[in-house]
Design a protein around this motif. Sequence first.
Motif, PDB file in Angstrom:
ATOM      1  N   ARG A 191      -1.688 -24.639  38.650  1.00 29.48           N
ATOM      2  CA  ARG A 191      -2.003 -23.236  38.469  1.00 29.48           C
ATOM      3  C   ARG A 191      -1.878 -22.524  39.803  1.00 29.48           C
ATOM      4  N   PRO A 192      -1.422 -21.301  39.804  1.00 26.76           N
ATOM      5  CA  PRO A 192      -1.294 -20.572  41.067  1.00 26.76           C
ATOM      6  C   PRO A 192      -2.668 -20.274  41.665  1.00 26.76           C
ATOM      7  N   ASP A 193      -2.775 -20.474  42.954  1.00 29.01           N
ATOM      8  CA  ASP A 193      -3.984 -20.152  43.717  1.00 29.01           C
ATOM      9  C   ASP A 193      -5.220 -20.937  43.283  1.00 29.01           C
ATOM     10  N   ARG A 194      -5.031 -22.071  42.603  1.00 31.39           N
ATOM     11  CA  ARG A 194      -6.150 -22.927  42.211  1.00 31.39           C
ATOM     12  C   ARG A 194      -5.740 -24.380  42.362  1.00 31.39           C
ATOM     13  N   ARG A 195      -6.746 -25.253  42.309  1.00 33.31           N
ATOM     14  CA  ARG A 195      -6.450 -26.689  42.344  1.00 33.31           C
ATOM     15  C   ARG A 195      -5.793 -27.109  41.043  1.00 33.31           C
ATOM     16  N   PRO A 196      -4.863 -28.055  41.106  1.00 36.55           N
ATOM     17  CA  PRO A 196      -4.267 -28.537  39.853  1.00 36.55           C
ATOM     18  C   PRO A 196      -5.270 -29.345  39.033  1.00 36.55           C
ATOM     19  N   ILE A 197      -5.120 -29.293  37.736  1.00 40.20           N
ATOM     20  CA  ILE A 197      -5.954 -30.072  36.821  1.00 40.20           C
ATOM     21  C   ILE A 197      -5.169 -31.315  36.434  1.00 40.20           C
ATOM     22  N   ARG A 198      -5.792 -32.475  36.533  1.00 41.95           N
ATOM     23  CA  ARG A 198      -5.146 -33.725  36.140  1.00 41.95           C
ATOM     24  C   ARG A 198      -6.053 -34.449  35.150  1.00 41.95           C
ATOM     25  N   VAL A 199      -5.477 -34.858  34.009  1.00 40.77           N
ATOM     26  CA  VAL A 199      -6.232 -35.519  32.947  1.00 40.77           C
ATOM     27  C   VAL A 199      -5.495 -36.793  32.564  1.00 40.77           C
ATOM     28  N   TRP A 200      -6.235 -37.907  32.486  1.00 39.20           N
ATOM     29  CA  TRP A 200      -5.679 -39.177  32.030  1.00 39.20           C
ATOM     30  C   TRP A 200      -6.259 -39.467  30.652  1.00 39.20           C
ATOM     31  N   ILE A 201      -5.388 -39.717  29.682  1.00 40.09           N
ATOM     32  CA  ILE A 201      -5.834 -39.981  28.313  1.00 40.09           C
ATOM     33  C   ILE A 201      -5.351 -41.365  27.897  1.00 40.09           C
ATOM     34  N   PRO A 202      -6.259 -42.319  27.673  1.00 41.78           N
ATOM     35  CA  PRO A 202      -5.831 -43.625  27.154  1.00 41.78           C
ATOM     36  C   PRO A 202      -5.398 -43.476  25.692  1.00 41.78           C
ATOM     37  N   VAL A 203      -4.238 -44.001  25.364  1.00 39.93           N
ATOM     38  CA  VAL A 203      -3.637 -43.764  24.053  1.00 39.93           C
ATOM     39  C   VAL A 203      -4.361 -44.516  22.933  1.00 39.93           C
ATOM     40  N   ILE A 204      -4.713 -45.782  23.167  1.00 39.60           N
ATOM     41  CA  ILE A 204      -5.323 -46.582  22.094  1.00 39.60           C
ATOM     42  C   ILE A 204      -6.661 -45.978  21.622  1.00 39.60           C
ATOM     43  N   PRO A 205      -7.612 -45.655  22.515  1.00 39.44           N
ATOM     44  CA  PRO A 205      -8.854 -45.032  22.024  1.00 39.44           C
ATOM     45  C   PRO A 205      -8.608 -43.673  21.361  1.00 39.44           C
ATOM     46  N   ALA A 206      -7.666 -42.901  21.887  1.00 41.44           N
ATOM     47  CA  ALA A 206      -7.364 -41.609  21.263  1.00 41.44           C
ATOM     48  C   ALA A 206      -6.776 -41.813  19.871  1.00 41.44           C
ATOM     49  N   ALA A 207      -5.930 -42.836  19.712  1.00 39.53           N
ATOM     50  CA  ALA A 207      -5.351 -43.131  18.398  1.00 39.53           C
ATOM     51  C   ALA A 207      -6.432 -43.589  17.419  1.00 39.53           C
ATOM     52  N   LEU A 208      -7.413 -44.344  17.901  1.00 35.46           N
ATOM     53  CA  LEU A 208      -8.507 -44.770  17.022  1.00 35.46           C
ATOM     54  C   LEU A 208      -9.340 -43.586  16.555  1.00 35.46           C
ATOM     55  N   VAL A 209      -9.586 -42.648  17.455  1.00 34.83           N
ATOM     56  CA  VAL A 209     -10.366 -41.466  17.085  1.00 34.83           C
ATOM     57  C   VAL A 209      -9.582 -40.601  16.100  1.00 34.83           C
ATOM     58  N   LEU A 210      -8.275 -40.517  16.306  1.00 32.25           N
ATOM     59  CA  LEU A 210      -7.433 -39.678  15.449  1.00 32.25           C
ATOM     60  C   LEU A 210      -6.840 -40.434  14.265  1.00 32.25           C
ATOM     61  N   SER A 211      -7.298 -41.646  14.000  1.00 30.49           N
ATOM     62  CA  SER A 211      -6.709 -42.458  12.935  1.00 30.49           C
ATOM     63  C   SER A 211      -6.763 -41.812  11.550  1.00 30.49           C
ATOM     64  N   PRO A 212      -7.805 -41.059  11.190  1.00 26.34           N
ATOM     65  CA  PRO A 212      -7.736 -40.383   9.882  1.00 26.34           C
ATOM     66  C   PRO A 212      -6.562 -39.399   9.790  1.00 26.34           C
ATOM     67  N   VAL A 213      -6.261 -38.721  10.875  1.00 27.00           N
ATOM     68  CA  VAL A 213      -5.129 -37.795  10.890  1.00 27.00           C
ATOM     69  C   VAL A 213      -3.818 -38.573  10.803  1.00 27.00           C
ATOM     70  N   VAL A 214      -3.758 -39.719  11.477  1.00 27.09           N
ATOM     71  CA  VAL A 214      -2.553 -40.550  11.439  1.00 27.09           C
ATOM     72  C   VAL A 214      -2.315 -41.071  10.023  1.00 27.09           C
ATOM     73  N   VAL A 215      -3.371 -41.477   9.341  1.00 29.27           N
ATOM     74  CA  VAL A 215      -3.239 -41.960   7.959  1.00 29.27           C
ATOM     75  C   VAL A 215      -2.715 -40.841   7.065  1.00 29.27           C
TER      76      VAL A 215
END
Length: 86
Positions: A12-36
């Motif tokens: 972002r201009p004039d601010r610190r960058p935002i960095r986010v790490w997302i582990p795929v396996i836990p995110a897939a488990l949480v979103l598994s109803p949507v995947v089904v």
Amino acid sequence: MIPQLLTVRVKRPDRRPIRVWIPVIPAALVLSPVVVLAVLGVVVACLVYRLSVARALGTGWRIVSALPGTWFDVEYSRTAVLVAIR
């Protein structure tokens, strides 16, 4: 091999960058109803358009397993987003 980690960095201009790490396996488990529901939607679409369900799901799996090592950048005005799939 399926992706293990998704890294998102927003510059972002004039601010610190935002960095986010997302582990795929836990995110897939949480979103598994949507995947089904998405898989059921693909099966119904394949049956409506008379396509092979096994071939469609196999192709989707190949695309997901080919994602590690993919990087893409999106820049709009002075803001940039970098997504890396590992």
